[in-house]
Design an enzyme around this catalytic site. Structure first.
Site, PDB file in Angstrom:
ATOM      1  N   GLU A   1       3.715 -10.719   3.301  1.00 53.71           N
ATOM      2  CA  GLU A   1       4.554  -9.603   3.746  1.00 53.71           C
ATOM      3  C   GLU A   1       4.893  -9.797   5.214  1.00 53.71           C
ATOM      4  O   GLU A   1       4.389 -10.714   5.861  1.00 53.71           O
ATOM      5  CB  GLU A   1       3.836  -8.266   3.523  1.00 53.71           C
ATOM      6  CG  GLU A   1       3.724  -7.886   2.058  1.00 53.71           C
ATOM      7  CD  GLU A   1       3.178  -6.493   1.836  1.00 53.71           C
ATOM      8  OE1 GLU A   1       3.796  -5.743   1.089  1.00 53.71           O
ATOM      9  OE2 GLU A   1       2.135  -6.154   2.413  1.00 53.71           O
TER      10      GLU A   1
ATOM     11  N   HIS B   1       9.477   2.453   8.136  1.00 55.35           N
ATOM     12  CA  HIS B   1       9.602   1.293   7.241  1.00 55.35           C
ATOM     13  C   HIS B   1      11.075   0.925   7.141  1.00 55.35           C
ATOM     14  O   HIS B   1      11.927   1.800   6.984  1.00 55.35           O
ATOM     15  CB  HIS B   1       9.040   1.631   5.856  1.00 55.35           C
ATOM     16  CG  HIS B   1       8.739   0.426   5.031  1.00 55.35           C
ATOM     17  ND1 HIS B   1       9.722  -0.373   4.509  1.00 55.35           N
ATOM     18  CD2 HIS B   1       7.560  -0.130   4.657  1.00 55.35           C
ATOM     19  CE1 HIS B   1       9.158  -1.366   3.836  1.00 55.35           C
ATOM     20  NE2 HIS B   1       7.850  -1.248   3.912  1.00 55.35           N
TER      21      HIS B   1
ATOM     22  N   ARG C   1       7.593  -4.771  11.180  1.00 54.27           N
ATOM     23  CA  ARG C   1       8.439  -3.661  10.713  1.00 54.27           C
ATOM     24  C   ARG C   1       9.270  -2.999  11.807  1.00 54.27           C
ATOM     25  O   ARG C   1      10.415  -2.606  11.573  1.00 54.27           O
ATOM     26  CB  ARG C   1       7.550  -2.586  10.086  1.00 54.27           C
ATOM     27  CG  ARG C   1       7.050  -3.016   8.758  1.00 54.27           C
ATOM     28  CD  ARG C   1       6.146  -2.005   8.141  1.00 54.27           C
ATOM     29  NE  ARG C   1       5.675  -2.562   6.884  1.00 54.27           N
ATOM     30  CZ  ARG C   1       4.754  -2.021   6.123  1.00 54.27           C
ATOM     31  NH1 ARG C   1       4.188  -0.885   6.486  1.00 54.27           N
ATOM     32  NH2 ARG C   1       4.396  -2.583   5.004  1.00 54.27           N
TER      33      ARG C   1
ATOM     34  N   HIS D   1       7.114   6.154   7.772  1.00 56.21           N
ATOM     35  CA  HIS D   1       6.230   5.570   6.760  1.00 56.21           C
ATOM     36  C   HIS D   1       4.750   5.714   7.082  1.00 56.21           C
ATOM     37  O   HIS D   1       3.935   5.878   6.183  1.00 56.21           O
ATOM     38  CB  HIS D   1       6.577   4.092   6.613  1.00 56.21           C
ATOM     39  CG  HIS D   1       5.776   3.375   5.575  1.00 56.21           C
ATOM     40  ND1 HIS D   1       5.782   3.736   4.247  1.00 56.21           N
ATOM     41  CD2 HIS D   1       4.936   2.305   5.663  1.00 56.21           C
ATOM     42  CE1 HIS D   1       4.990   2.925   3.563  1.00 56.21           C
ATOM     43  NE2 HIS D   1       4.454   2.057   4.399  1.00 56.21           N
TER      44      HIS D   1
ATOM     45  N   ARG E   1       1.816  -1.150  12.868  1.00 58.12           N
ATOM     46  CA  ARG E   1       0.864  -1.645  11.864  1.00 58.12           C
ATOM     47  C   ARG E   1       1.403  -2.877  11.147  1.00 58.12           C
ATOM     48  O   ARG E   1       2.570  -2.918  10.748  1.00 58.12           O
ATOM     49  CB  ARG E   1       0.593  -0.548  10.831  1.00 58.12           C
ATOM     50  CG  ARG E   1      -0.129  -1.045   9.597  1.00 58.12           C
ATOM     51  CD  ARG E   1      -0.594   0.090   8.739  1.00 58.12           C
ATOM     52  NE  ARG E   1       0.436   0.731   7.968  1.00 58.12           N
ATOM     53  CZ  ARG E   1       0.790   0.378   6.732  1.00 58.12           C
ATOM     54  NH1 ARG E   1       0.223  -0.663   6.143  1.00 58.12           N
ATOM     55  NH2 ARG E   1       1.713   1.052   6.087  1.00 58.12           N
TER      56      ARG E   1
HETATM   57  C1  LIG Z   1       5.054   4.612  -0.614  1.00 58.99           C
HETATM   58  C2  LIG Z   1       3.939   4.018   0.198  1.00 58.99           C
HETATM   59  C3  LIG Z   1       3.594   2.693   0.020  1.00 58.99           C
HETATM   60  C4  LIG Z   1       2.559   2.130   0.765  1.00 58.99           C
HETATM   61  N1  LIG Z   1       2.185   0.839   0.528  1.00 58.99           N
HETATM   62  C5  LIG Z   1       1.109   0.331   1.181  1.00 58.99           C
HETATM   63  C6  LIG Z   1       0.611  -0.967   0.870  1.00 58.99           C
HETATM   64  O1  LIG Z   1       1.126  -1.644  -0.007  1.00 58.99           O
HETATM   65  N2  LIG Z   1      -0.464  -1.418   1.558  1.00 58.99           N
HETATM   66  C7  LIG Z   1      -1.082  -0.692   2.540  1.00 58.99           C
HETATM   67  O2  LIG Z   1      -2.052  -1.163   3.141  1.00 58.99           O
HETATM   68  N3  LIG Z   1      -0.634   0.549   2.839  1.00 58.99           N
HETATM   69  C8  LIG Z   1       0.427   1.072   2.180  1.00 58.99           C
HETATM   70  N4  LIG Z   1       0.855   2.341   2.477  1.00 58.99           N
HETATM   71  C9  LIG Z   1       0.093   3.130   3.447  1.00 58.99           C
HETATM   72  C10 LIG Z   1      -1.197   3.582   2.791  1.00 58.99           C
HETATM   73  O3  LIG Z   1      -0.945   3.913   1.452  1.00 58.99           O
HETATM   74  C11 LIG Z   1      -1.811   4.777   3.479  1.00 58.99           C
HETATM   75  O4  LIG Z   1      -1.842   4.610   4.849  1.00 58.99           O
HETATM   76  C12 LIG Z   1      -3.242   4.952   2.991  1.00 58.99           C
HETATM   77  O5  LIG Z   1      -3.248   5.004   1.596  1.00 58.99           O
HETATM   78  C13 LIG Z   1      -3.863   6.194   3.559  1.00 58.99           C
HETATM   79  O6  LIG Z   1      -5.021   6.447   2.823  1.00 58.99           O
HETATM   80  P1  LIG Z   1      -5.972   7.644   3.212  1.00 58.99           P
HETATM   81  O7  LIG Z   1      -7.095   7.595   2.256  1.00 58.99           O
HETATM   82  O8  LIG Z   1      -6.254   7.597   4.651  1.00 58.99           O
HETATM   83  O9  LIG Z   1      -5.065   8.942   2.983  1.00 58.99           O
HETATM   84  P2  LIG Z   1      -4.264   9.422   1.703  1.00 58.99           P
HETATM   85  O10 LIG Z   1      -4.231   8.398   0.661  1.00 58.99           O
HETATM   86  O11 LIG Z   1      -2.991   9.974   2.178  1.00 58.99           O
HETATM   87  O12 LIG Z   1      -5.173  10.598   1.158  1.00 58.99           O
HETATM   88  C14 LIG Z   1      -5.285  11.809   1.862  1.00 58.99           C
HETATM   89  C15 LIG Z   1      -6.140  12.750   1.045  1.00 58.99           C
HETATM   90  O13 LIG Z   1      -6.447  13.901   1.831  1.00 58.99           O
HETATM   91  C16 LIG Z   1      -6.163  15.065   1.087  1.00 58.99           C
HETATM   92  N5  LIG Z   1      -5.842  16.145   2.024  1.00 58.99           N
HETATM   93  C17 LIG Z   1      -4.898  16.174   2.988  1.00 58.99           C
HETATM   94  N6  LIG Z   1      -4.927  17.354   3.634  1.00 58.99           N
HETATM   95  C18 LIG Z   1      -5.914  18.080   3.064  1.00 58.99           C
HETATM   96  C19 LIG Z   1      -6.429  19.383   3.269  1.00 58.99           C
HETATM   97  N7  LIG Z   1      -5.937  20.229   4.195  1.00 58.99           N
HETATM   98  N8  LIG Z   1      -7.445  19.803   2.493  1.00 58.99           N
HETATM   99  C20 LIG Z   1      -7.967  19.006   1.523  1.00 58.99           C
HETATM  100  N9  LIG Z   1      -7.506  17.772   1.276  1.00 58.99           N
HETATM  101  C21 LIG Z   1      -6.504  17.316   2.039  1.00 58.99           C
HETATM  102  C22 LIG Z   1      -4.999  14.667   0.195  1.00 58.99           C
HETATM  103  O14 LIG Z   1      -4.876  15.550  -0.891  1.00 58.99           O
HETATM  104  C23 LIG Z   1      -5.452  13.269  -0.206  1.00 58.99           C
HETATM  105  O15 LIG Z   1      -6.413  13.347  -1.228  1.00 58.99           O
HETATM  106  C24 LIG Z   1       1.884   2.914   1.734  1.00 58.99           C
HETATM  107  C25 LIG Z   1       2.240   4.246   1.921  1.00 58.99           C
HETATM  108  C26 LIG Z   1       3.246   4.804   1.157  1.00 58.99           C
HETATM  109  C27 LIG Z   1       3.597   6.246   1.373  1.00 58.99           C
END
Ligand SMILES: Cc1cc2nc3c(=O)[nH]c(=O)nc-3n(C[C@H](O)[C@H](O)[C@H](O)COP(=O)(O)OP(=O)(O)OC[C@H]3O[C@@H](n4cnc5c(N)ncnc54)[C@H](O)[C@@H]3O)c2cc1C
Length: 516
Positions: A127, A242, A290, A351, A386
């Site tokens: 990538e 993105h 990016r 993004h 990132r």
């Molecule tokens: C379309 C897309 C494609 C992507 N592709 C990639 C990729 O290929 N590779 C990569 O490395 N990254 C990718 N990313 C980025 C990556 O997915 C995210 O940065 C990463 O998944 C974040 O994970 P996290 O566990 O920190 O948060 P999240 O996965 O966003 O989870 C947050 C959690 O917190 C909960 N939450 C939020 N607020 C509250 C609240 N007030 N009370 C209770 N619960 C709450 C939500 O419900 C959720 O369960 C992508 C992002 C997107 C949007």
């Protein structure tokens, strides 16, 4: 936005439950942290939605980690530092890249279904910003869905993990700069979950923008709650846009992403005249970091007068494209785009958030017992931009590190915790639902219009003026529902992004500022 606790309480005794650890969020960071905690710890796992609603679930391209003999983690470190444009914390990057491969092996042991070739070896792609192939993926372009599902399936079988679905983190309760609980809202009532160890893994705040790839819930509730609890929040102006989201004809809550892996497999950006405009702009051309590709697209659109750029994927056969990118293939087809023969209309959109709650190498914040990991944390790994697929890796490495630190330094429940009652300020202004809708909409437009990939001093001042007026209106507002909390948190985070952008006078990575 000075209030400490969002809702109003007067000596309220709220139904309380004791836990050893509380985790907020069931994305990859929260779930992986949960699975790395000792099984004799009783853990509350709180999410405002379900396991299938998060940024993690939507992740497409994959997870970056050195998995082949012809690559090494020093190369991964270098690529990460270059993308980060001088603002990375090298120590954190070293930890990420050196430890990441063992977490991928752990996921393989947990039967996360990574794609393999006919010989059973991992399929590894490339990538933007990576000089080597080092991205592992699942289901072609459904890495997030498959990883989250499998981690969730395992977590749901663990007796020490107590899931609170549909439960909204309102605030983190502290005393003398140490956590001792989380105020949550579920159904129509508040609950106090008591613990001296809280891991916030609540994701980023893409939904403060009109155009974003993040799901509706992503306003950065956890970041705002940590800030109210006294945690240091850093670098919020470092927002990643993105380059390639699918141009939509109608209004959508979030934009569909065309993963960078599509360019990794040979996709080429073109203008409406068919010119491959990334050639000669960077040594990696279409696979430049990016921030660079995003700006080049915007410059090209302005130069040619096009509304969007085009992603040419015709170098791939239909069989290859549909197998390698089944989600993207299906989405394009459903919108009448006949890939790989037709070019895909694309435009940059918000993004990812590089900034967030400041953490150390063990995911600790400056508040005792409060940990953050994943997108809500600012480990310093991503610097000003990132590197692709480093985010899920960060969720794994720093989710695990938070858990391991707690395993070794567990703080038992303090005695005085049971005597706690909540008293807050008294607010008097009641806003209508319609007013909250308007505020939410104005925030999104303001952020997209003035705090996007190319910023100007006057645009930032304008954004500050609009958001400050909103914040003044909300100052005395009675907040009662998760939607109202969400709007308030969105304004809090938008203001932090704007304040950071105003304070950072020089362009760096994703923060690009031009004179008026
Ligand atoms: C379309 C897309 C494609 C992507 N592709 C990639 C990729 O290929 N590779 C990569 O490395 N990254 C990718 N990313 C980025 C990556 O997915 C995210 O940065 C990463 O998944 C974040 O994970 P996290 O566990 O920190 O948060 P999240 O996965 O966003 O989870 C947050 C959690 O917190 C909960 N939450 C939020 N607020 C509250 C609240 N007030 N009370 C209770 N619960 C709450 C939500 O419900 C959720 O369960 C992508 C992002 C997107 C949007």
């Amino acid at each position: 936005m000075k209030r400490r606790i969002l809702p109003d309480f007067e000596n309220e005794t709220i139904q309380a439950y004791n836990f050893d650890v509380i985790i907020v969020g069931t994305g990859v960071a929260g779930l992986y942290a949960a699975l790395n905690l000792d099984e004799d710890l009783e853990v509350a796992v709180v999410t405002k939605a379900n396991i299938d609603e998060s940024n993690s679930y939507l992740a497409q391209g994959g997870i970056a980690a050195v998995m082949t003999a012809d690559d090494n983690y020093h190369n991964h470190v270098e690529d990460t530092l270059v993308a980060g444009a001088g603002l990375c914390n090298r120590e954190a990057v070293e930890v990420l890249c050196e430890e990441g491969p063992s977490d991928i092996h752990k996921l393989i042991e947990m039967q996360v279904p990574f794609d393999v070739n006919e010989d059973g070896d991992l399929q590894i792609t490339r990538e933007g910003g990576h000089h080597h192939r080092r991205i592992v993926h699942c289901g072609g372009d459904a890495t997030g869905r498959e990883t989250t599902k499998q981690l969730g399936n395992i977590a749901l079988t663990k007796e020490n993990l107590h899931f609170f679905f549909g439960t909204y983190l309102v605030d983190i309760i502290t005393k003398d700069n140490a956590v001792f609980g989380a105020l949550v809202h579920t159904g129509d009532e508040y609950k106090l979950l008591r613990s001296n160890n809280i891991i916030v893994a609540s994701g980023g705040c893409g939904q403060i923008y009109r155009y974003t790839t993040s799901p509706l819930g992503s306003v950065g509730d956890g970041i705002a709650a940590c800030a109210r609890a006294g945690a240091v929040v850093n670098d919020m102006e470092l927002v990643q846009f993105h380059p390639t989201t699918l141009v939509s004809k109608g209004k959508e809550d979030r934009l569909f992403l065309i993963s960078e892996a599509v360019r990794g497999e040979g996709g080429i950006l073109r203008n409406s005249k068919g010119e491959a405009f990334m050639q000669g702009k960077h040594e990696l051309a279409d696979l430049a970091p990016r921030d660079i590709v995003t700006r080049e697209i915007l410059k090209e659109l302005a130069r040619v007068g096009d509304p969007n750029a085009w992603l040419d994927v015709s170098s791939m056969s239909e069989e290859f494209f549909s197998t390698r990118f089944p989600t993207i293939y299906g989405e394009c087809k459903s919108r009448g785009i006949n890939v790989p023969h037709d070019m895909i209309p694309v435009h940059p959109a918000q993004h990812y958030l590089m900034g967030g709650v400041k953490t150390d190498l063990n995911s600790r914040t400056n508040v005792k017992g409060l940990y953050c990991c994943g997108e809500c944390a600012e480990t310093g790994i991503h610097g000003a931009n990132r590197l692709a697929s480093n985010s899920l890796l960060e969720c794994l490495v720093f989710g695990r590190r938070a858990a391991q630190y707690i395993n070794n330094n567990f703080i038992p429940l303090a005695d005085e915790i049971s005597e706690y009652t909540i008293t807050t300020e008294h607010h008097t202004k009641r806003l209508t639902l319609d007013e909250y809708h308007k505020i939410e909409s104005t925030v999104k437009d303001t952020m997209s219009d003035y705090v996007g990939p190319i910023r100007t001093p006057s645009g930032l001042r304008k954004a500050k003026e609009i958001l400050t007026a909103i914040s003044d209106r909300l100052d005395n507002a009675i907040l009662e529902t998760p939607y109202e909390f969400k709007v308030f948190n969105g304004v809090t985070n938008a203001l932090m992004v704007v304040d950071g952008a105003i304070a950072r006078k020089e362009s760096v990575g994703s923060h690009y500022i031009v004179n008026d």
